[in-house]
Design a protein around this motif. Structure first.
Motif, mmCIF file in Angstrom:
data_model
loop_
_atom_site.group_PDB
_atom_site.id
_atom_site.type_symbol
_atom_site.label_atom_id
_atom_site.label_comp_id
_atom_site.label_asym_id
_atom_site.label_seq_id
_atom_site.Cartn_x
_atom_site.Cartn_y
_atom_site.Cartn_z
ATOM 1 N N ARG A 98 0.841 -1.196 0.000
ATOM 2 C CA ARG A 98 0.000 0.000 0.000
ATOM 3 C C ARG A 98 0.875 1.245 0.000
ATOM 4 N NH1 ARG A 98 -3.596 -0.193 5.016
ATOM 5 N NH2 ARG A 98 -1.674 -1.030 5.854
ATOM 6 N N PRO A 99 0.532 2.238 -0.814
ATOM 7 C CA PRO A 99 1.331 3.472 -0.805
ATOM 8 C C PRO A 99 1.071 4.283 0.463
ATOM 9 C CG PRO A 99 -0.459 3.644 -2.379
ATOM 10 C CD PRO A 99 -0.485 2.243 -1.844
ATOM 11 N N SER A 100 2.070 5.018 0.869
ATOM 12 C CA SER A 100 1.966 5.936 2.008
ATOM 13 C C SER A 100 2.102 7.353 1.488
ATOM 14 C CB SER A 100 3.079 5.651 3.019
ATOM 15 O OG SER A 100 2.979 4.342 3.516
ATOM 16 N N GLU A 101 1.740 8.326 2.326
ATOM 17 C CA GLU A 101 1.832 9.723 1.930
ATOM 18 C C GLU A 101 2.796 10.462 2.841
ATOM 19 O OE1 GLU A 101 -1.353 8.376 2.265
ATOM 20 O OE2 GLU A 101 -1.559 8.101 0.109
ATOM 21 N N LEU A 102 3.613 11.309 2.232
ATOM 22 C CA LEU A 102 4.483 12.218 2.962
ATOM 23 C C LEU A 102 3.942 13.628 2.783
ATOM 24 C CD1 LEU A 102 8.118 11.135 2.005
ATOM 25 C CD2 LEU A 102 6.985 10.810 4.189
ATOM 26 N N GLN A 103 3.859 14.370 3.870
ATOM 27 C CA GLN A 103 3.447 15.761 3.750
ATOM 28 C C GLN A 103 4.638 16.707 3.793
ATOM 29 O OE1 GLN A 103 0.410 16.610 6.600
ATOM 30 N NE2 GLN A 103 -1.155 15.616 5.380
#
Length: 176
Positions: A97-102
């Protein structure tokens, strides 16, 4: 009997009755406004505190048992409101699953690999190595939540005093 007296009494009497009706309407709406402000304040403080607690627990989890690894940059998600996110796929995590970086630095481009720290218990908690995980967005909500948390009890106490005073005035008007 004059036309003035047939129309409902003197002009002063009609204005007095109108003022009484207006006071009753405005008093009710102001009471609703007070309750709306209190409920809105409680909701904003609750959301702000949740936001801050989530950001802090992520940073603590990554600091205490974060694992360094590499991630493949999939793309950048542009948002009209709020910060953009960098979609990544952590290579060491098996779920795919992809993750998100802010928060990321400028060398993170789609198709490149970057070094990250992630939580093995929750791979969605991820931060790029060397980049702080706390930005202006979190600082803004933190400051607003702290201000509301500090001023909230004052607003609630003053609102409850005003509502109690209005309740006393209504009781006095009914009995007296």
């Amino acid at each position: 009997m004059t036309a003035r007296s047939r129309a409902g009494g003197t002009t002063a009497g009609r204005w007095s009755a109108a003022r009484g009706r207006l006071r009753a309407q405005v008093g009710g709406s102001r009471t609703r406004d007070i309750w709306g402000a209190v409920v809105g304040l409680v909701m904003f403080v609750g959301f702000g505190c949740w936001f801050v607690v989530d950001a802090v627990t992520t940073q603590v989890a990554l600091a205490t048992h974060g694992v360094e690894g590499t991630a493949f940059v999939l793309g950048r998600d542009h948002h009209r409101r709020g910060p953009d996110e960098l979609s990544i796929l952590v290579a060491d995590v098996d779920d795919g699953r992809p993750s998100e970086l802010q928060h990321w630095n400028d060398d993170a481009r789609p198709g490149s690999t970057i070094d990250v720290v992630y939580d093995p218990r929750d791979p969605g908690r991820v931060r790029q190595v060397g980049v702080p995980g706390w930005g202006w967005w979190e600082s803004l909500f933190s400051a607003a939540a702290l201000i509301c948390l500090a001023l909230g009890p004052i607003v609630v106490v003053e609102s409850s005093r005003e509502l109690a005073r209005r309740r006393r005035d209504r009781r006095a008007a009914r009995t007296g």
